[in-house]
Design a protein around this motif. Structure first.
Motif, mmCIF file in Angstrom:
data_model
loop_
_atom_site.group_PDB
_atom_site.id
_atom_site.type_symbol
_atom_site.label_atom_id
_atom_site.label_comp_id
_atom_site.label_asym_id
_atom_site.label_seq_id
_atom_site.Cartn_x
_atom_site.Cartn_y
_atom_site.Cartn_z
ATOM 1 N N TYR A 96 88.437 93.242 40.576
ATOM 2 C CA TYR A 96 89.097 92.547 41.631
ATOM 3 C C TYR A 96 90.201 91.737 40.601
ATOM 4 O O TYR A 96 90.160 91.168 39.912
ATOM 5 C CB TYR A 96 88.396 91.587 42.392
ATOM 6 C CG TYR A 96 87.402 92.275 43.224
ATOM 7 C CD1 TYR A 96 87.432 92.203 44.584
ATOM 8 C CD2 TYR A 96 86.297 92.625 42.733
ATOM 9 C CE1 TYR A 96 86.700 93.043 45.499
ATOM 10 C CE2 TYR A 96 85.376 93.467 43.612
ATOM 11 C CZ TYR A 96 85.517 93.557 45.089
ATOM 12 O OH TYR A 96 84.494 94.175 45.827
ATOM 13 N N VAL A 97 91.515 92.196 41.258
ATOM 14 C CA VAL A 97 92.618 91.438 40.736
ATOM 15 C C VAL A 97 93.665 90.740 41.750
ATOM 16 O O VAL A 97 93.393 91.018 42.979
ATOM 17 C CB VAL A 97 93.479 92.520 40.059
ATOM 18 C CG1 VAL A 97 92.673 93.069 38.781
ATOM 19 C CG2 VAL A 97 94.070 93.527 40.792
ATOM 20 N N TYR A 151 96.372 86.887 33.679
ATOM 21 C CA TYR A 151 95.033 87.436 33.101
ATOM 22 C C TYR A 151 94.626 88.871 33.794
ATOM 23 O O TYR A 151 93.899 89.373 32.970
ATOM 24 C CB TYR A 151 93.962 86.113 33.431
ATOM 25 C CG TYR A 151 94.270 85.110 33.019
ATOM 26 C CD1 TYR A 151 94.277 84.663 31.610
ATOM 27 C CD2 TYR A 151 95.044 84.041 33.658
ATOM 28 C CE1 TYR A 151 94.751 83.557 31.043
ATOM 29 C CE2 TYR A 151 95.159 82.756 33.133
ATOM 30 C CZ TYR A 151 95.307 82.602 31.643
ATOM 31 O OH TYR A 151 95.570 81.364 31.052
ATOM 32 N N CYS A 152 94.859 88.931 34.872
ATOM 33 C CA CYS A 152 94.455 90.324 35.442
ATOM 34 C C CYS A 152 95.395 91.544 34.853
ATOM 35 O O CYS A 152 94.781 92.537 34.447
ATOM 36 C CB CYS A 152 94.896 90.198 37.120
ATOM 37 S SG CYS A 152 93.865 89.171 37.938
ATOM 38 N N ALA A 176 89.848 85.603 40.063
ATOM 39 C CA ALA A 176 90.355 86.849 39.479
ATOM 40 C C ALA A 176 90.957 86.824 37.951
ATOM 41 O O ALA A 176 91.704 85.870 37.907
ATOM 42 C CB ALA A 176 91.344 87.560 40.292
ATOM 43 N N PRO A 177 90.825 87.538 37.238
ATOM 44 C CA PRO A 177 90.128 88.800 37.352
ATOM 45 C C PRO A 177 88.639 88.466 37.528
ATOM 46 O O PRO A 177 87.941 87.645 36.989
ATOM 47 C CB PRO A 177 90.478 89.770 36.279
ATOM 48 C CG PRO A 177 90.549 88.609 35.008
ATOM 49 C CD PRO A 177 91.298 87.524 35.910
ATOM 50 N N CYS A 178 88.061 89.518 38.383
ATOM 51 C CA CYS A 178 86.602 89.514 38.456
ATOM 52 C C CYS A 178 86.025 90.954 38.404
ATOM 53 O O CYS A 178 86.507 91.760 39.133
ATOM 54 C CB CYS A 178 86.210 88.877 39.746
ATOM 55 S SG CYS A 178 84.232 88.870 40.114
ATOM 56 N N LEU A 179 85.237 91.276 37.623
ATOM 57 C CA LEU A 179 84.612 92.612 37.212
ATOM 58 C C LEU A 179 83.256 92.619 37.951
ATOM 59 O O LEU A 179 82.272 91.724 37.539
ATOM 60 C CB LEU A 179 84.613 93.167 35.934
ATOM 61 C CG LEU A 179 83.981 94.478 35.569
ATOM 62 C CD1 LEU A 179 84.798 95.679 36.252
ATOM 63 C CD2 LEU A 179 83.710 94.741 34.181
ATOM 64 N N GLU A 227 86.683 85.770 33.717
ATOM 65 C CA GLU A 227 87.392 85.371 32.595
ATOM 66 C C GLU A 227 87.757 86.776 31.755
ATOM 67 O O GLU A 227 87.054 87.669 31.453
ATOM 68 C CB GLU A 227 86.309 84.666 31.658
ATOM 69 C CG GLU A 227 85.911 83.520 32.201
ATOM 70 C CD GLU A 227 87.205 82.453 32.544
ATOM 71 O OE1 GLU A 227 88.285 82.732 32.015
ATOM 72 O OE2 GLU A 227 86.943 81.719 33.381
ATOM 73 N N SER A 228 89.124 86.955 31.648
ATOM 74 C CA SER A 228 89.722 88.167 31.116
ATOM 75 C C SER A 228 88.888 88.645 30.007
ATOM 76 O O SER A 228 88.786 89.776 29.611
ATOM 77 C CB SER A 228 91.173 88.171 31.091
ATOM 78 O OG SER A 228 91.606 87.105 30.184
#
Length: 82
Positions: free
Chosen positions: A11-12, A18-19, A57-60, A69-70
């Protein structure tokens, strides 16, 4: 293209540096996973907040669990796709 046995979704937010750091890393290492831009997709924003608990975001999402956290996301991707 590298693959993973885990269910991954990134998710960006467009314009987020950072995304962009994460997506640039993915491009450089030929990593392709589904990406949802929460600014372009209202349903993705709802999923991010509902499942992840916050609008960050970002969120993986890894098998449905959020990783923020990137640098942490990049470290996971390096390990997963090495």
């Amino acid at each position: 293209m590298a693959t993973s046995e885990k269910d991954l979704v990134l998710y960006v937010k467009n314009l987020c540096p950072y995304c962009r750091k994460v997506t640039t890393f993915m491009k450089q290492h030929d990593i392709e996973i589904p990406i949802k831009d929460v600014y372009d997709d209202v349903d993705a924003m709802v999923e991010l907040v509902t499942v992840g608990g916050k609008n960050q975001a970002p969120c993986l999402f890894i098998d449905g669990k959020p990783l923020y956290e990137s640098d942490d996301i990049i470290a996971f991707l390096e390990k997963e796709f090495a």
